[in-house]
Design a protein around this motif. Sequence first.
Motif, mmCIF file in Angstrom:
data_model
loop_
_atom_site.group_PDB
_atom_site.id
_atom_site.type_symbol
_atom_site.label_atom_id
_atom_site.label_comp_id
_atom_site.label_asym_id
_atom_site.label_seq_id
_atom_site.Cartn_x
_atom_site.Cartn_y
_atom_site.Cartn_z
ATOM 1 N N GLN A 18 4.650 -65.641 10.650
ATOM 2 C CA GLN A 18 5.757 -66.083 9.802
ATOM 3 C C GLN A 18 5.612 -67.540 9.377
ATOM 4 O OE1 GLN A 18 8.998 -64.955 12.339
ATOM 5 N NE2 GLN A 18 9.058 -62.866 11.560
ATOM 6 N N VAL A 19 5.276 -68.411 10.316
ATOM 7 C CA VAL A 19 5.102 -69.822 9.968
ATOM 8 C C VAL A 19 3.892 -69.983 9.055
ATOM 9 C CG1 VAL A 19 4.627 -72.141 10.862
ATOM 10 C CG2 VAL A 19 6.285 -70.690 12.018
ATOM 11 N N GLY A 20 2.822 -69.242 9.343
ATOM 12 C CA GLY A 20 1.635 -69.303 8.494
ATOM 13 C C GLY A 20 1.922 -68.837 7.080
ATOM 14 N N THR A 21 2.660 -67.745 6.952
ATOM 15 C CA THR A 21 3.020 -67.237 5.626
ATOM 16 C C THR A 21 3.913 -68.228 4.895
ATOM 17 O OG1 THR A 21 2.826 -64.951 6.370
ATOM 18 C CG2 THR A 21 4.135 -65.330 4.392
ATOM 19 N N SER A 24 1.632 -71.293 3.955
ATOM 20 C CA SER A 24 0.585 -71.107 2.950
ATOM 21 C C SER A 24 1.075 -70.505 1.638
ATOM 22 C CB SER A 24 -0.537 -70.243 3.519
ATOM 23 O OG SER A 24 -0.067 -68.934 3.764
ATOM 24 N N LYS A 25 2.067 -69.637 1.698
ATOM 25 C CA LYS A 25 2.462 -68.932 0.478
ATOM 26 C C LYS A 25 3.747 -69.446 -0.153
ATOM 27 C CE LYS A 25 -0.020 -64.820 1.678
ATOM 28 N NZ LYS A 25 -0.030 -63.474 2.128
ATOM 29 N N VAL A 26 4.575 -70.112 0.616
ATOM 30 C CA VAL A 26 5.849 -70.583 0.075
ATOM 31 C C VAL A 26 5.839 -72.097 -0.127
ATOM 32 C CG1 VAL A 26 8.345 -70.715 0.453
ATOM 33 C CG2 VAL A 26 7.101 -68.649 1.112
ATOM 34 N N ARG A 38 5.321 -81.598 6.669
ATOM 35 C CA ARG A 38 6.418 -82.057 7.546
ATOM 36 C C ARG A 38 7.352 -80.902 7.903
ATOM 37 N NH1 ARG A 38 6.301 -86.905 10.002
ATOM 38 N NH2 ARG A 38 8.363 -87.545 9.459
ATOM 39 N N ILE A 39 7.605 -80.005 6.970
ATOM 40 C CA ILE A 39 8.458 -78.845 7.256
ATOM 41 C C ILE A 39 7.774 -77.940 8.279
ATOM 42 C CG2 ILE A 39 9.454 -76.739 6.272
ATOM 43 C CD1 ILE A 39 9.912 -78.407 3.672
ATOM 44 N N THR A 40 6.496 -77.678 8.064
ATOM 45 C CA THR A 40 5.739 -76.860 9.018
ATOM 46 C C THR A 40 5.702 -77.534 10.386
ATOM 47 O OG1 THR A 40 4.369 -75.993 7.220
ATOM 48 C CG2 THR A 40 3.511 -75.736 9.447
ATOM 49 N N ALA A 41 5.486 -78.831 10.417
ATOM 50 C CA ALA A 41 5.463 -79.572 11.687
ATOM 51 C C ALA A 41 6.795 -79.475 12.407
ATOM 52 C CB ALA A 41 5.096 -81.033 11.436
ATOM 53 N N ASP A 79 -1.937 -75.664 15.504
ATOM 54 C CA ASP A 79 -2.201 -76.885 14.747
ATOM 55 C C ASP A 79 -2.846 -76.603 13.393
ATOM 56 O OD1 ASP A 79 -1.301 -78.130 17.049
ATOM 57 O OD2 ASP A 79 -3.313 -78.563 17.772
ATOM 58 N N HIS A 80 -3.608 -75.521 13.324
ATOM 59 C CA HIS A 80 -4.286 -75.188 12.071
ATOM 60 C C HIS A 80 -3.292 -74.963 10.921
ATOM 61 C CE1 HIS A 80 -3.239 -71.320 13.826
ATOM 62 N NE2 HIS A 80 -3.300 -70.821 12.606
ATOM 63 N N LEU A 81 -2.053 -74.627 11.251
ATOM 64 C CA LEU A 81 -1.045 -74.401 10.211
ATOM 65 C C LEU A 81 -0.615 -75.702 9.534
ATOM 66 C CD1 LEU A 81 1.182 -71.721 11.976
ATOM 67 C CD2 LEU A 81 -0.599 -71.367 10.248
ATOM 68 N N LEU A 82 -0.952 -76.832 10.138
ATOM 69 C CA LEU A 82 -0.608 -78.127 9.540
ATOM 70 C C LEU A 82 -1.607 -78.558 8.473
ATOM 71 C CD1 LEU A 82 0.486 -80.012 12.770
ATOM 72 C CD2 LEU A 82 1.963 -79.187 10.939
#
Length: 150
Positions: A18-21, A24-26, A38-41, A79-82
């Motif tokens: 969910q966080v990855g989607t 990356s997509k939104v 910053r939002i993802t973090a 961390d890769h999601l950042l």
Amino acid sequence: SVRDEEGFSRALDRIHHQVGTLSSKVLNGTLPSGVARRITASLLQHLYSSLTDAILSLSDIPDRQVPALQALLKKARCDHLLSTPGEAKLSAAAIRFLTPARARLAMLEDLLDMSLDDFENLRAGGALSIFSSSEVVKLLEAQFEPSARR
């Protein structure tokens, strides 16, 4: 519950997805990369804090459960999601800045399989200052059998 390793692992898979989607997509492409990061973090910060708090709330951590808890803590790291596609990978310092709760998560992972002597040496040296004194006491009581040394 953290004690339900399989259910917790599935929940972490869903959170990663969910966080990855979302990231990356939104967020990426819609917002400037710094704002999206910053939002993802912020989402990861909450995940790391919640997981650390859940483990620190356990009243008993048997030795046989330590490898499973460590695997969950390792799996929780995302961390890769950042990273933003097309940009350089973030440094460890940048990750620490964006998600300060990750340091507590990593330290907790290390503390789970330490001996009482190692734990006491870290405590005496002030290396556990990342945790409150009540958290250190609670972790000590959960990990080690009652003894005069504990």
